[in-house]
Design a protein around this motif. Structure first.
Motif, mmCIF file in Angstrom:
data_model
loop_
_atom_site.group_PDB
_atom_site.id
_atom_site.type_symbol
_atom_site.label_atom_id
_atom_site.label_comp_id
_atom_site.label_asym_id
_atom_site.label_seq_id
_atom_site.Cartn_x
_atom_site.Cartn_y
_atom_site.Cartn_z
ATOM 1 N N CYS A 140 103.196 -15.350 101.686
ATOM 2 C CA CYS A 140 102.157 -15.116 100.680
ATOM 3 C C CYS A 140 102.344 -16.058 99.500
ATOM 4 O O CYS A 140 101.376 -16.558 98.929
ATOM 5 C CB CYS A 140 102.202 -13.669 100.193
ATOM 6 N N ILE A 168 100.589 -19.380 99.909
ATOM 7 C CA ILE A 168 99.135 -19.507 100.020
ATOM 8 C C ILE A 168 98.668 -20.312 98.804
ATOM 9 O O ILE A 168 98.961 -19.939 97.679
ATOM 10 C CB ILE A 168 98.443 -18.127 100.000
ATOM 11 N N LYS A 224 92.859 -20.327 97.559
ATOM 12 C CA LYS A 224 92.647 -20.173 98.997
ATOM 13 C C LYS A 224 92.992 -18.744 99.405
ATOM 14 O O LYS A 224 93.637 -18.014 98.655
ATOM 15 C CB LYS A 224 93.548 -21.138 99.772
ATOM 16 N N ALA A 268 94.282 -16.183 102.903
ATOM 17 C CA ALA A 268 94.858 -16.175 104.252
ATOM 18 C C ALA A 268 94.528 -14.826 104.879
ATOM 19 O O ALA A 268 94.219 -13.873 104.170
ATOM 20 C CB ALA A 268 96.369 -16.363 104.172
ATOM 21 N N TYR A 282 100.584 -12.632 94.801
ATOM 22 C CA TYR A 282 99.624 -13.305 95.673
ATOM 23 C C TYR A 282 98.914 -12.408 96.677
ATOM 24 O O TYR A 282 98.169 -12.895 97.512
ATOM 25 C CB TYR A 282 100.335 -14.437 96.426
ATOM 26 N N ARG A 318 95.228 -12.740 97.664
ATOM 27 C CA ARG A 318 94.737 -13.858 98.481
ATOM 28 C C ARG A 318 94.761 -13.527 99.966
ATOM 29 O O ARG A 318 94.580 -14.415 100.798
ATOM 30 C CB ARG A 318 95.599 -15.104 98.233
ATOM 31 N N TRP A 361 92.854 -20.636 104.206
ATOM 32 C CA TRP A 361 94.033 -21.517 104.175
ATOM 33 C C TRP A 361 94.238 -22.069 105.583
ATOM 34 O O TRP A 361 94.517 -21.330 106.520
ATOM 35 C CB TRP A 361 95.250 -20.705 103.720
ATOM 36 N N THR A 379 96.268 -23.556 108.269
ATOM 37 C CA THR A 379 97.673 -23.790 108.618
ATOM 38 C C THR A 379 97.748 -24.403 110.002
ATOM 39 O O THR A 379 96.972 -24.070 110.890
ATOM 40 C CB THR A 379 98.473 -22.471 108.613
#
Length: 125
Positions: A11, A14, A18, A20, A51, A54, A106, A108
């Motif tokens: 977290c 992130i 953005k 996730a 976070y 997010r 996000w 990845t």
DNA sequence: ATACTGACTAATC
DNA sequence: TGATTAGCCAGTA
């Protein structure tokens, strides 16, 4: 293997502005089946720290909004970061909020997952 | 040890 | 396309 610490680490990575998804975080924690536990970790264990806002579900919906109290706190925090949040017309209750994952999700890749694996090993979590 | 509970997802219908 | 079902698994009681 400390799943919650892993969730916290992920977290924390992130990017600002953005979001996730739970499944994505579970995947990065090397636990693809633990999407639900990610939510549990954030809710009960506070693993997300600063976070947690997010993190949204697989369709971009702020499923955790309830845990941030009334007033769409999670949505406000996201908007404060420049994320466009839909819904949440503070009029009726039960109205959900969501974001466009295509734009704010996000992204990845394999190398990101590998980086986390390395961090987990290094930190022994 | 068993049962129930989720800030979830993917597969079916 | 939208609703249901069925796996999921760490915590809690």
């Amino acid at each position: 293997m400390d799943f919650y610490k892993r969730v916290g680490l992920v977290c924390g990575q992130i990017p600002y502005g953005k979001v996730a998804t739970y499944g994505q975080i579970a995947l990065l924690c090397q636990k693809p089946q633990n999407a639900r536990q990610v939510g549990y970790a954030l809710n009960k264990k506070g693993a997300g720290g600063e976070y947690a806002h997010r993190v949204v579900n697989g369709r971009g919906i702020l499923s955790g909004a309830g845990a941030f109290g009334e007033g769409g706190e999670q949505g406000r925090r996201l908007m404060a970061e420049g994320v466009k949040v839909f819904g949440g017309n503070s009029k009726e209750k039960g109205n959900e909020q969501w974001v466009e994952l295509e734009e704010y999700g996000w992204k990845t890749a394999m190398e990101d997952a590998l980086w986390f694996v390395d961090q987990f090993k290094r930190l022994e979590i």
